[in-house]
Design an enzyme around this catalytic site. Structure first.
Site, PDB file in Angstrom:
ATOM      1  N   SER A   1      33.474  40.113  30.677  1.00 50.36           N
ATOM      2  CA  SER A   1      33.333  39.362  32.203  1.00 50.36           C
ATOM      3  C   SER A   1      34.325  38.653  32.871  1.00 50.36           C
ATOM      4  CB  SER A   1      32.424  37.750  30.909  1.00 50.36           C
ATOM      5  OG  SER A   1      32.241  36.735  32.013  1.00 50.36           O
TER       6      SER A   1
ATOM      7  N   ILE B   1      44.240  40.860  36.519  1.00 54.41           N
ATOM      8  CA  ILE B   1      44.914  41.529  35.759  1.00 54.41           C
ATOM      9  C   ILE B   1      46.231  42.771  36.817  1.00 54.41           C
ATOM     10  CG2 ILE B   1      45.154  43.879  33.997  1.00 54.41           C
ATOM     11  CD1 ILE B   1      44.072  40.339  32.773  1.00 54.41           C
TER      12      ILE B   1
ATOM     13  N   ILE C   1      41.017  47.789  33.535  1.00 51.21           N
ATOM     14  CA  ILE C   1      40.828  47.408  32.827  1.00 51.21           C
ATOM     15  C   ILE C   1      39.940  48.752  31.964  1.00 51.21           C
ATOM     16  CG2 ILE C   1      39.645  45.874  31.865  1.00 51.21           C
ATOM     17  CD1 ILE C   1      39.989  43.389  34.144  1.00 51.21           C
TER      18      ILE C   1
ATOM     19  N   ASP D   1      25.347  56.531  36.582  1.00 50.23           N
ATOM     20  CA  ASP D   1      25.014  54.298  37.424  1.00 50.23           C
ATOM     21  C   ASP D   1      24.453  54.173  36.560  1.00 50.23           C
ATOM     22  OD1 ASP D   1      24.708  52.899  39.059  1.00 50.23           O
ATOM     23  OD2 ASP D   1      24.734  53.931  41.061  1.00 50.23           O
TER      24      ASP D   1
ATOM     25  N   LYS E   1      28.533  37.390  36.195  1.00 44.57           N
ATOM     26  CA  LYS E   1      29.356  37.323  35.206  1.00 44.57           C
ATOM     27  C   LYS E   1      28.763  36.720  34.693  1.00 44.57           C
ATOM     28  CE  LYS E   1      32.161  40.627  35.861  1.00 44.57           C
ATOM     29  NZ  LYS E   1      32.304  42.006  35.239  1.00 44.57           N
TER      30      LYS E   1
HETATM   31  C1  HXC Z   1      30.459  41.753  51.706  1.00 42.66           C
HETATM   32  C2  HXC Z   1      29.491  43.986  51.393  1.00 42.66           C
HETATM   33  C3  HXC Z   1      30.086  43.816  51.245  1.00 42.66           C
HETATM   34  C4  HXC Z   1      32.164  43.676  51.363  1.00 42.66           C
HETATM   35  C5  HXC Z   1      29.339  45.325  50.527  1.00 42.66           C
HETATM   36  N1  HXC Z   1      28.490  44.912  50.975  1.00 42.66           N
HETATM   37  N2  HXC Z   1      30.731  45.951  50.365  1.00 42.66           N
HETATM   38  N3  HXC Z   1      29.280  43.042  51.772  1.00 42.66           N
HETATM   39  N4  HXC Z   1      30.967  41.850  51.942  1.00 42.66           N
HETATM   40  N5  HXC Z   1      32.725  43.915  51.115  1.00 42.66           N
HETATM   41  C6  HXC Z   1      27.003  44.922  50.992  1.00 42.66           C
HETATM   42  C7  HXC Z   1      26.645  45.938  51.764  1.00 42.66           C
HETATM   43  O1  HXC Z   1      27.090  45.643  53.234  1.00 42.66           O
HETATM   44  C8  HXC Z   1      25.560  45.836  51.487  1.00 42.66           C
HETATM   45  O2  HXC Z   1      24.492  45.234  52.120  1.00 42.66           O
HETATM   46  C9  HXC Z   1      25.627  45.875  49.460  1.00 42.66           C
HETATM   47  O3  HXC Z   1      26.478  45.210  49.340  1.00 42.66           O
HETATM   48  C10 HXC Z   1      25.639  46.962  48.736  1.00 42.66           C
HETATM   49  O4  HXC Z   1      26.523  47.920  49.858  1.00 42.66           O
HETATM   50  P1  HXC Z   1      26.807  49.801  49.297  1.00 42.66           P
HETATM   51  O5  HXC Z   1      27.700  50.255  50.009  1.00 42.66           O
HETATM   52  O6  HXC Z   1      25.233  51.062  49.823  1.00 42.66           O
HETATM   53  O7  HXC Z   1      26.555  49.425  47.482  1.00 42.66           O
HETATM   54  P2  HXC Z   1      27.154  50.801  46.505  1.00 42.66           P
HETATM   55  O8  HXC Z   1      27.526  52.154  47.061  1.00 42.66           O
HETATM   56  O9  HXC Z   1      25.747  50.827  45.199  1.00 42.66           O
HETATM   57  O10 HXC Z   1      28.562  49.866  45.994  1.00 42.66           O
HETATM   58  C11 HXC Z   1      28.538  49.021  45.264  1.00 42.66           C
HETATM   59  C12 HXC Z   1      29.704  47.825  45.857  1.00 42.66           C
HETATM   60  C13 HXC Z   1      31.250  48.646  45.751  1.00 42.66           C
HETATM   61  C14 HXC Z   1      29.667  46.681  45.128  1.00 42.66           C
HETATM   62  C15 HXC Z   1      29.987  47.375  47.356  1.00 42.66           C
HETATM   63  O11 HXC Z   1      32.270  47.498  46.061  1.00 42.66           O
HETATM   64  C16 HXC Z   1      31.638  49.412  44.915  1.00 42.66           C
HETATM   65  O12 HXC Z   1      31.377  50.635  44.572  1.00 42.66           O
HETATM   66  N6  HXC Z   1      32.699  48.613  44.157  1.00 42.66           N
HETATM   67  C17 HXC Z   1      33.326  49.463  42.775  1.00 42.66           C
HETATM   68  C18 HXC Z   1      34.085  48.980  42.641  1.00 42.66           C
HETATM   69  C19 HXC Z   1      34.532  47.791  42.333  1.00 42.66           C
HETATM   70  O13 HXC Z   1      34.454  46.638  42.740  1.00 42.66           O
HETATM   71  N7  HXC Z   1      35.998  47.292  41.297  1.00 42.66           N
HETATM   72  C20 HXC Z   1      36.057  46.110  42.062  1.00 42.66           C
HETATM   73  C21 HXC Z   1      35.640  45.212  40.316  1.00 42.66           C
HETATM   74  S1  HXC Z   1      36.642  43.171  40.258  1.00 42.66           S
HETATM   75  P3  HXC Z   1      23.405  45.589  53.228  1.00 42.66           P
HETATM   76  O14 HXC Z   1      22.929  44.460  53.641  1.00 42.66           O
HETATM   77  O15 HXC Z   1      24.137  45.928  54.228  1.00 42.66           O
HETATM   78  O16 HXC Z   1      22.595  46.610  53.052  1.00 42.66           O
HETATM   79  C22 HXC Z   1      35.767  42.398  39.850  1.00 42.66           C
HETATM   80  C23 HXC Z   1      36.055  41.240  39.671  1.00 42.66           C
HETATM   81  C24 HXC Z   1      37.213  40.961  39.329  1.00 42.66           C
HETATM   82  O17 HXC Z   1      34.335  42.887  39.465  1.00 42.66           O
HETATM   83  C25 HXC Z   1      38.319  39.937  38.855  1.00 42.66           C
HETATM   84  C26 HXC Z   1      39.035  38.916  39.627  1.00 42.66           C
HETATM   85  C27 HXC Z   1      40.772  39.426  40.193  1.00 42.66           C
HETATM   86  P1  NAP Z   2      37.721  49.089  38.726  1.00 42.19           P
HETATM   87  O1  NAP Z   2      38.888  50.013  38.625  1.00 42.19           O
HETATM   88  O2  NAP Z   2      37.117  49.538  40.075  1.00 42.19           O
HETATM   89  O3  NAP Z   2      36.817  49.919  37.720  1.00 42.19           O
HETATM   90  C1  NAP Z   2      35.009  49.766  37.443  1.00 42.19           C
HETATM   91  C2  NAP Z   2      34.991  50.699  36.754  1.00 42.19           C
HETATM   92  O4  NAP Z   2      33.224  50.865  37.169  1.00 42.19           O
HETATM   93  C3  NAP Z   2      34.827  52.037  38.360  1.00 42.19           C
HETATM   94  O5  NAP Z   2      36.545  52.606  37.121  1.00 42.19           O
HETATM   95  C4  NAP Z   2      33.499  52.304  38.521  1.00 42.19           C
HETATM   96  O6  NAP Z   2      34.081  53.546  38.751  1.00 42.19           O
HETATM   97  C5  NAP Z   2      32.938  51.699  37.387  1.00 42.19           C
HETATM   98  N1  NAP Z   2      31.104  51.299  38.309  1.00 42.19           N
HETATM   99  C6  NAP Z   2      31.367  50.283  39.580  1.00 42.19           C
HETATM  100  N2  NAP Z   2      29.885  50.581  39.904  1.00 42.19           N
HETATM  101  C7  NAP Z   2      29.519  51.355  38.886  1.00 42.19           C
HETATM  102  C8  NAP Z   2      27.721  51.643  38.721  1.00 42.19           C
HETATM  103  N3  NAP Z   2      26.946  51.349  39.403  1.00 42.19           N
HETATM  104  N4  NAP Z   2      27.947  52.693  37.223  1.00 42.19           N
HETATM  105  C9  NAP Z   2      29.309  53.120  36.530  1.00 42.19           C
HETATM  106  N5  NAP Z   2      29.989  53.014  36.431  1.00 42.19           N
HETATM  107  C10 NAP Z   2      30.605  52.007  37.886  1.00 42.19           C
HETATM  108  O7  NAP Z   2      38.355  47.796  38.423  1.00 42.19           O
HETATM  109  P2  NAP Z   2      38.241  46.741  37.419  1.00 42.19           P
HETATM  110  O8  NAP Z   2      39.347  45.332  38.422  1.00 42.19           O
HETATM  111  O9  NAP Z   2      39.745  47.209  36.743  1.00 42.19           O
HETATM  112  O10 NAP Z   2      37.413  45.737  37.093  1.00 42.19           O
HETATM  113  C11 NAP Z   2      37.195  46.424  35.111  1.00 42.19           C
HETATM  114  C12 NAP Z   2      36.512  45.331  34.710  1.00 42.19           C
HETATM  115  O11 NAP Z   2      37.062  43.714  34.796  1.00 42.19           O
HETATM  116  C13 NAP Z   2      34.586  44.684  35.956  1.00 42.19           C
HETATM  117  O12 NAP Z   2      33.965  44.366  34.837  1.00 42.19           O
HETATM  118  C14 NAP Z   2      35.417  43.416  36.132  1.00 42.19           C
HETATM  119  O13 NAP Z   2      34.724  42.738  36.796  1.00 42.19           O
HETATM  120  C15 NAP Z   2      36.284  42.422  35.344  1.00 42.19           C
HETATM  121  N6  NAP Z   2      36.873  41.672  35.387  1.00 42.19           N
HETATM  122  C16 NAP Z   2      38.507  42.483  36.622  1.00 42.19           C
HETATM  123  C17 NAP Z   2      39.820  41.618  36.396  1.00 42.19           C
HETATM  124  C18 NAP Z   2      41.056  41.452  36.984  1.00 42.19           C
HETATM  125  O14 NAP Z   2      41.727  41.158  37.047  1.00 42.19           O
HETATM  126  N7  NAP Z   2      40.615  43.350  37.833  1.00 42.19           N
HETATM  127  C19 NAP Z   2      39.766  40.201  35.925  1.00 42.19           C
HETATM  128  C20 NAP Z   2      38.955  40.147  35.804  1.00 42.19           C
HETATM  129  C21 NAP Z   2      36.739  40.781  35.336  1.00 42.19           C
HETATM  130  P3  NAP Z   2      32.713  54.804  39.719  1.00 42.19           P
HETATM  131  O15 NAP Z   2      33.303  53.495  41.051  1.00 42.19           O
HETATM  132  O16 NAP Z   2      33.666  56.275  39.977  1.00 42.19           O
HETATM  133  O17 NAP Z   2      31.260  54.312  39.634  1.00 42.19           O
END
Ligand code: HXC
Ligand code: NAP
Length: 281
Positions: free
Chosen positions: A149, A196, A27, A72, A167
């Site tokens: 959000s 999305i 997004i 980060d 959020k």
């Molecule tokens: C339970 C989990 C978990 C899981 C991680 N943790 N994944 N717990 N279920 N699937 C826990 C770990 O066990 C750890 O706790 C803590 O979270 C931190 O994990 P790390 O891997 O060290 O964290 P980090 O490397 O900082 O990575 C952050 C992350 C990772 C959120 C966990 O998934 C990430 O980088 N995500 C970025 C991309 C993303 O999520 N995109 C989607 C956004 S969508 P412990 O206790 O074991 O130490 C969104 C809204 C969508 O935001 C809305 C609707 C459709």
């Molecule tokens: P996404 O592609 O995983 O986007 C998240 C981005 O944030 C990635 O590019 C990731 O890149 C970056 N990021 C994660 N942790 C970070 C950190 N600690 N520092 C800097 N950058 C970081 O997921 P998405 O689904 O498109 O979601 C985008 C946004 O929309 C999010 O705010 C999410 O909550 C919101 N949203 C999504 C949906 C949906 O349907 N997907 C619905 C409602 C809201 P790196 O891992 O390379 O850092």
């Protein structure tokens, strides 16, 4: 991104700089592309250099000047350095989009304290860090804040306590900054996307099979998932003079999904979890 050029001049943001945290994918990259399509210089930051470089190619393909920085959002000094680099390369930030986020499905009784903290650190604290680090530049441009959000902020969703808390905090921060920084000419709004299509968020949270997808879509008044371009268009509107008197507002872009609540989502997630571990929950 051709859609936006049908409705808005392709130089609407000429000479303006837009910085998107987490702008390397999904997004947020869609938002960056929408701004690029109407002439903005675009800066993106995230944790993964390769992802940012591949996004750069897409954005330059739309004619944008692009600045990238590995940062980060949990690390204030890294963000501040990224924003300085953006200023040097593109000029002061006119619109900051706080989109970086992390999420996963985890029922609260299984979520560790660090899991909860990690999501709040990235989403909420990371958004404050970005807004604070961009303040001087936004004051100079009398610019905009846009927070990404989610429906979880105002409708409880099963296995989403961490995301909902983060959020909801973002939306509250958005309103406080609208209240405090209006006196500097800075507007502050948020966008709550619904589901999305084709995103990491949907891969992590969305249904796993066709039948479940159909059930979820049926529960959405407009009957379909949204697109990244539809979120980008909303962001451009909010940052543009068309929204000059709009501040402190959450714009929900979800096809009406939140109107009936999260019951269908909850049923689908509980069924999927029960299938993974029979007997639970
Ligand atoms: C339970 C989990 C978990 C899981 C991680 N943790 N994944 N717990 N279920 N699937 C826990 C770990 O066990 C750890 O706790 C803590 O979270 C931190 O994990 P790390 O891997 O060290 O964290 P980090 O490397 O900082 O990575 C952050 C992350 C990772 C959120 C966990 O998934 C990430 O980088 N995500 C970025 C991309 C993303 O999520 N995109 C989607 C956004 S969508 P412990 O206790 O074991 O130490 C969104 C809204 C969508 O935001 C809305 C609707 C459709
Ligand atoms: P996404 O592609 O995983 O986007 C998240 C981005 O944030 C990635 O590019 C990731 O890149 C970056 N990021 C994660 N942790 C970070 C950190 N600690 N520092 C800097 N950058 C970081 O997921 P998405 O689904 O498109 O979601 C985008 C946004 O929309 C999010 O705010 C999410 O909550 C919101 N949203 C999504 C949906 C949906 O349907 N997907 C619905 C409602 C809201 P790196 O891992 O390379 O850092």
């Amino acid at each position: 991104m051709s859609e936006i050029r049908e409705f808005l001049p392709d130089d609407l943001f000429a000479g303006k700089t837009v910085l998107v945290t987490g702008g390397g994918s999904g997004i947020n990259l869609g938002v960056a592309k929408s701004f690029a399509a109407v002439g903005a210089g675009v800066a993106i930051c995230g944790r993964t250099a390769e992802r940012l470089e591949s996004a750069r190619v897409e954005l330059e393909g739309l004619g944008a000047r692009v600045s990238t920085a590995v940062a980060d959002v949990r690390e204030y000094d890294a963000l501040a350095a990224a924003f300085d680099k953006c200023r040097d390369e593109l000029g002061p930030i006119h619109t900051l989009v706080c989109g970086a986020a992390g999420n996963f499905l985890a029922p609260a009784e299984k979520l560790s304290a660090n899991g909860f903290k990690t999501v709040v650190d990235i989403d909420l604290n990371g958004s404050f860090n970005a807004a604070r680090a961009a303040f001087e530049q936004l004051r100079e441009t009398r610019g905009n804040l846009i927070f990404i959000s989610a429906g979880q902020a105002f409708v409880p969703h099963f296995a989403q306590a961490h995301c909902g808390a983060a959020k909801a905090g973002i939306d509250n921060l958005m309103q406080n900054l609208a209240l405090e920084w209006g006196r500097f000419g800075i507007r502050s709004n948020s966008i709550a996307p619904g589901p999305i299509e084709g995103t990491e968020g949907m891969k992590r949270l969305g249904p796993r099979d066709g039948g479940a997808h159909a059930a979820l879509k049926q529960a959405i008044p407009l009957g379909r998932y949204g697109t990244v371009a539809e979120i980008g268009q909303t962001a451009v509107f909010l940052a543009s003079p068309l929204a000059a008197y709009v501040t402190g507002t959450r714009v929900v872009v979800d096809g009406g999904m939140s109107l009936p609540g999260s019951g269908v989502f909850t049923q689908l997630v509980m069924s999927a979890m029960a299938a993974d571990s029979p007997g639970h929950p």
